[in-house]
Scaffold this motif. Structure first.
Motif: not given
Length: 207
Positions: A51-52, A56
Motif C-alpha cells: 500500500s506504499t 517494500p
C-alpha cells in the motif's frame, strides 16, 4: 516450565513454482526488473497487497532474497503481494546480464530452500483480467481515453490502445528496483517490441 509459543510452517516453494506474473510461463528465462509469481505453501501467514508508493522490502514479515554468489551480488526483492500459497515480487534490476539467480522466501528467521531461476534479457508477457461482460480473459489495456478496454468498451480500428506488459528488458532513465518510473524524462525500453493484432503489425508509439 510453562511458556507461551507458537509454530509456523516452514516456507516451501513448489517444484516449477516460479513463473512470469503476466504470462504464467518461464520460457527461456525471466527478465530482471519484471514481476514474478512464486507458488508454494507456508509462504505467508496473512494475505496482503502493498500500500506504499513503492514496492517494500518486506510485507507482513515476508521477504524474498536474490543472490548470484559467483558474481558477489545479493539484492532483496521488492514485494507486491503475499499469501500462504503465492508471493508476487520484482526481480531486482541488479541481475541484468546474468543467466541465473538463486532465490529464497523468508518469514522472519525461517527460510525456504534455495530456488534457481533462469534469467533472460527479455520475457514479454501481457497482463490479463477476467471480463464480466464477455466472460473471457482479456488483455489488460486502456483506450485513448484511459478507459479499460472490455467487451462493453471495445477499442475502435485506428484508435490507440495501451497494453500493460511485463518483462520488456532494460530501459533508459531506469528507476531503482521497487521504485515507480519517473513522470518526467520517461523511461523507455532499449528494444521496441513488435505487437501483432489479428496477425497484423500494430506500430508501437511508446514502450
Amino acid at each position: 516450565q510453562i511458556f507461551n509459543g507458537r509454530t509456523i510452517l516452514q516456507p516451501t516453494i513448489r517444484s516449477g513454482g516460479v513463473e512470469d506474473a503476466a504470462s504464467g510461463l518461464v520460457g527461456r528465462g525471466l527478465a530482471p526488473g519484471s514481476y514474478i509469481s512464486i507458488y508454494g505453501s507456508g509462504l505467508s501467514e496473512v494475505t496482503k497487497v502493498f500500500s506504499t508508493g513503492y514496492l517494500p522490502l518486506s510485507l507482513s514479515n515476508v521477504s524474498v532474497s536474490f543472490d548470484a554468489p559467483a558474481q558477489g551480488i545479493s539484492a532483496p526483492g521488492r514485494i507486491h503481494f503475499v499469501s500462504d500459497g503465492q508471493v508476487n515480487v520484482q526481480i531486482p534490476w541488479e541481475f541484468q546480464g546474468l543467466n541465473s539467480v538463486k532465490m529464497k522466501v523468508s518469514i522472519g528467521n525461517w527460510s525456504s530452500g534455495v530456488y534457481d531461476i533462469p534469467l533472460n534479457e527479455y520475457s514479454p508477457g501481457i497482463f490479463e483480467y477476467d471480463d464480466a461482460t464477455s466472460g473471457r480473459r482479456l488483455a489488460a489495456s486502456l483506450d485513448q481515453n484511459y478507459q479499460v478496454i472490455s467487451g462493453a468498451n471495445p477499442v475502435g480500428k485506428g484508435d490507440s490502445a495501451q497494453l500493460f506488459v511485463n518483462g520488456l528488458g532494460k530501459t533508459t532513465n531506469q528507476p531503482a528496483s521497487g521504485e515507480v518510473s519517473p513522470s518526467e524524462n520517461l523511461s523507455t525500453t532499449h528494444a521496441i517490441p513488435t505487437v501483432l493484432i489479428g496477425g497484423h503489425n500494430a506500430p508501437v508509439q511508446f514502450s
